[in-house]
Design an enzyme around this catalytic site. Structure first.
Site, short mmCIF file in Angstrom:
data_model
loop_
_atom_site.label_atom_id
_atom_site.label_comp_id
_atom_site.label_asym_id
_atom_site.label_seq_id
_atom_site.Cartn_x
_atom_site.Cartn_y
_atom_site.Cartn_z
N ASP A 12 6.00 2.46 -6.31
CA ASP A 12 5.12 3.63 -6.21
C ASP A 12 4.49 3.89 -7.58
O ASP A 12 5.13 3.69 -8.60
CB ASP A 12 5.90 4.88 -5.77
CG ASP A 12 4.94 6.03 -5.48
OD1 ASP A 12 4.20 5.95 -4.49
OD2 ASP A 12 4.91 6.99 -6.27
N GLU A 14 2.06 6.66 -9.95
CA GLU A 14 1.34 7.93 -10.12
C GLU A 14 0.10 7.59 -10.91
O GLU A 14 0.12 6.70 -11.79
CB GLU A 14 2.19 8.97 -10.84
CG GLU A 14 3.47 9.35 -10.12
CD GLU A 14 3.27 9.85 -8.70
OE1 GLU A 14 2.18 10.41 -8.40
OE2 GLU A 14 4.17 9.64 -7.86
N HIS A 146 6.35 13.21 -5.45
CA HIS A 146 5.27 12.90 -6.38
C HIS A 146 5.74 12.50 -7.77
O HIS A 146 5.05 12.72 -8.76
CB HIS A 146 4.26 14.05 -6.47
CG HIS A 146 3.54 14.25 -5.18
ND1 HIS A 146 2.85 13.25 -4.55
CD2 HIS A 146 3.44 15.34 -4.39
CE1 HIS A 146 2.34 13.71 -3.44
NE2 HIS A 146 2.69 14.97 -3.30
N ASP A 151 9.78 8.60 -5.30
CA ASP A 151 9.02 8.20 -4.12
C ASP A 151 9.33 6.75 -3.75
O ASP A 151 9.39 6.40 -2.57
CB ASP A 151 7.51 8.37 -4.37
CG ASP A 151 7.08 9.83 -4.23
OD1 ASP A 151 7.96 10.68 -3.99
OD2 ASP A 151 5.88 10.12 -4.35
#
Ligand code: SF4
Length: 564
Positions: A12, A14, A146, A151
């Site tokens: 994942d 960001e 988040h 995540d």
């Protein structure tokens, strides 16, 4: 130690925003795990994006500009990440988003990508889409949303749960699913069990919906009986006992009595009622009393899906309780209510059966995988039960009843009650209240009554939108180009770029008409061509005062300065 066990890397990212070509990575979270759920390694790294993180993103992720100051740039950790992932399959929620960011930054992996969102769409076509909702649905804990590592861990758990759910499917169901998915996503088909099930075998016939028997037809009274104002008042008075937070309102009572009168005595009522009057129940109560008593059908038309949902989810259950309290029905099912939609909303079983031929399109193949899971469960074949993304929405047209060839209406699917479109129509035929939208109501008018079963009474809610819908359905679109084309089809004069054209120039016609008539016709066409632009420019000027690009020619517009 883990020899023989499949290993995966859940990933994942960001980012500063949603555009891979313009935004940058701020955090990478990855977890290596095996098919038994053992965590074998972790990659957790903040990244300096080399540009400010917008305030909105800071709030959403909790990653601030301060946090990433001094962190390595992506290029500094790219080779470590590549080594961590190796040749493993990369698992991610909407994984293409993350892979697009990495590809933009110059990193691509060798192993296949496994998208938990797509996996879930196939197994639960009607289920949730967001990772947090999916985690909740599957009983996976998500402590911090988040942040990349949290995540990635949740994605790994969701993925393993999805594998377990797939493994628990009945073998024939799993087998047919695998065959559809294998055409488009072999890596995902492998997770569904393609190796043990042999996905290379010939495609089996897809599942069919269950047989279905239509409801009993309504028994229409020979002489209609009236609904009295006392009955309406009594039903409303009893509503307070069965409907939570029901308040008696004089305007509601007045409207309900007026509607009952119109049903019994004929005529039209135009009602304007403010919010909070309770107008839905004010028309539903007399309509239902009248329809039940006389074995007749009342059509209720709305403009919006929101109102349809409110009617079906809130008002109709309340209405059934009110009628039961008033002694008009003994059980809720006695009042039959149907939602009828346009044909594009229903799956065409005939087309579905022919789908193996059309699976070369990946979006169509993906949707077919979801439909294979949904078909044995759905009673309606209504696409609103599915969560379709943009690609699936356009692929739906390949399976929908919109322009299906229904000419042989007595084909087997219809006879056996397996055609969803016919089911919806038969259900509406047997219903006291039929809820439609304005578009279908007007399509029914335009087609001479082929879209909605015959009815004597109609209630139009959100009626202020009917005019706009009618303009769309019955309007004629015409522009200056079309008028010019029509004139040029008669005569197109010669220019430096084009030869003379149109029927007046066709060999033999000038002779047949005579030179004088042909010349007069050319002159008339030339005169008309000069005036084409004027009316359209005048109409265009009228819309300048309008809030949108449409204008209704009302007496007010006619008396305005721009009317000329
Ligand atoms: S009747 Fe029409 S919509 Fe129904 S299955 Fe046949 S072709 Fe499809």
């Amino acid at each position: 130690m883990f020899e023989g066990k499949r290993t995966y890397v859940a990933l994942d990212l960001e980012t500063t925003g949603l555009d891979p070509s313009d935004d940058r990575i701020t955090e990478i979270g990855a977890v290596r795990f095996d098919e038994e759920g053992r965590e074998l390694g972790v990659f957790d790294q903040l990244i300096d994006p080399g540009r400010p993180i917008p305030a909105f993103t800071e709030k959403l992720t909790g990653i601030t500009n301060e946090d990433v100051r001094g962190a390595p740039a992506f290029g500094d950790v790219a080779s470590d990440l590549a080594a961590f992932v190796g040749e493993s399959a990369v698992v991610g929620q909407n994984v293409r988003f993350d892979l697009a960011f990495l590809a933009e930054a110059g990193l691509e992996f060798e192993g296949p990508a496994l998208d938990t969102l797509r996996f879930a769409r196939i197994l639960f076509p009607e289920g949730p889409g967001a990772l947090s909702d999916l985690a909740a649905e599957l009983g996976v804990e998500m402590p911090v949303a988040h942040r990349a590592l949290a995540d990635a861990r949740a994605t790994a758990s969701v993925f393993l749960q999805l594998r377990r759910r797939a493994a628990a499917l009945a073998p024939e169901e799993r087998s047919s699913l695998v065959r559809v998915v294998a055409l488009d996503e072999p890596a995902l088909a492998r997770e569904l069990g393609s190796e043990e099930l042999g996905a290379d075998d010939a495609f089996e016939a897809p599942a069919l919906p269950e047989r279905w028997e239509p409801p009993e037809p309504l028994e229409r009274a020979e002489t209609p009986e009236r609904v009295t104002t006392e009955e309406v008042r009594e039903a409303l008075a009893g509503a307070a006992r069965v409907v939570e937070r029901f308040e008696e309102r004089p305007q509601q009572e007045e409207m309900a009595e007026a509607v009952a009168g119109a049903f019994t005595d004929g005529g039209h009522w135009l009602v304007e009622a403010g919010t909070g009057v309770g107008k839905s129940l004010a028309y539903l109560i007399p309509a239902a009393l009248y329809a039940l008593r006389n074995g007749t059908r009342v059509v209720v038309s709305t403009n919006t899906i929101a109102l349809q949902e409110q009617l079906l989810g809130k008002d109709v259950p309340a209405l059934r309780e009110i009628l039961r309290e008033a002694g008009a029905i003994a059980s809720p099912d006695e009042l039959r209510v149907a939602l009828l939609k346009g044909r594009a909303n229903y799956l065409c079983v005939q087309r579905w059966m022919g789908h193996p031929a059309s699976l070369s399109d990946p979006e169509v193949a993906r949707l077919a995988g979801s439909l294979a899971r949904w078909l044995p469960k759905t009673h309606t074949g209504d696409r609103s039960e599915l969560r379709l993304d943009r690609g699936a929405r356009s692929a739906w047209a390949r399976f929908s009843a919109a322009d299906a060839d229904c000419l042989s209406r007595q084909h087997t699917f219809v006879r056996e009650g397996r055609c969803f479109l016919q089911r919806a129509r038969k259900t509406a035929e047997g219903a006291h209240l039929v809820i439609v939208n304005h578009a279908l109501l007007l399509a029914d008018l335009a087609s001479g009554g082929s879209a909605i079963p015959a009815y004597d009474h109609l209630i139009v809610d959100e009626a202020h939108n009917l005019e706009g819908q009618a303009t769309q359905q019955f309007g004629l679109h015409i522009g200056a180009r079309q008028v010019t084309d029509a004139l040029e089809a008669i005569h197109r004069p010669r220019t430096s770029e084009r030869r003379e054209g149109g029927i007046v120039a066709t060999a033999g016609l000038p002779e047949a008409l005579g030179a004088g008539a042909a010349g007069a016709l050319k002159a008339a066409v030339a005169g008309a061509a000069k005036g084409v632009a004027g009316p359209f420019e005048a109409v265009g000027a009228l819309t300048e005062e309008s809030r949108d690009d449409r204008v209704s020619i009302t007496p007010g517009v006619r008396s305005g300065t721009r009317w000329g």
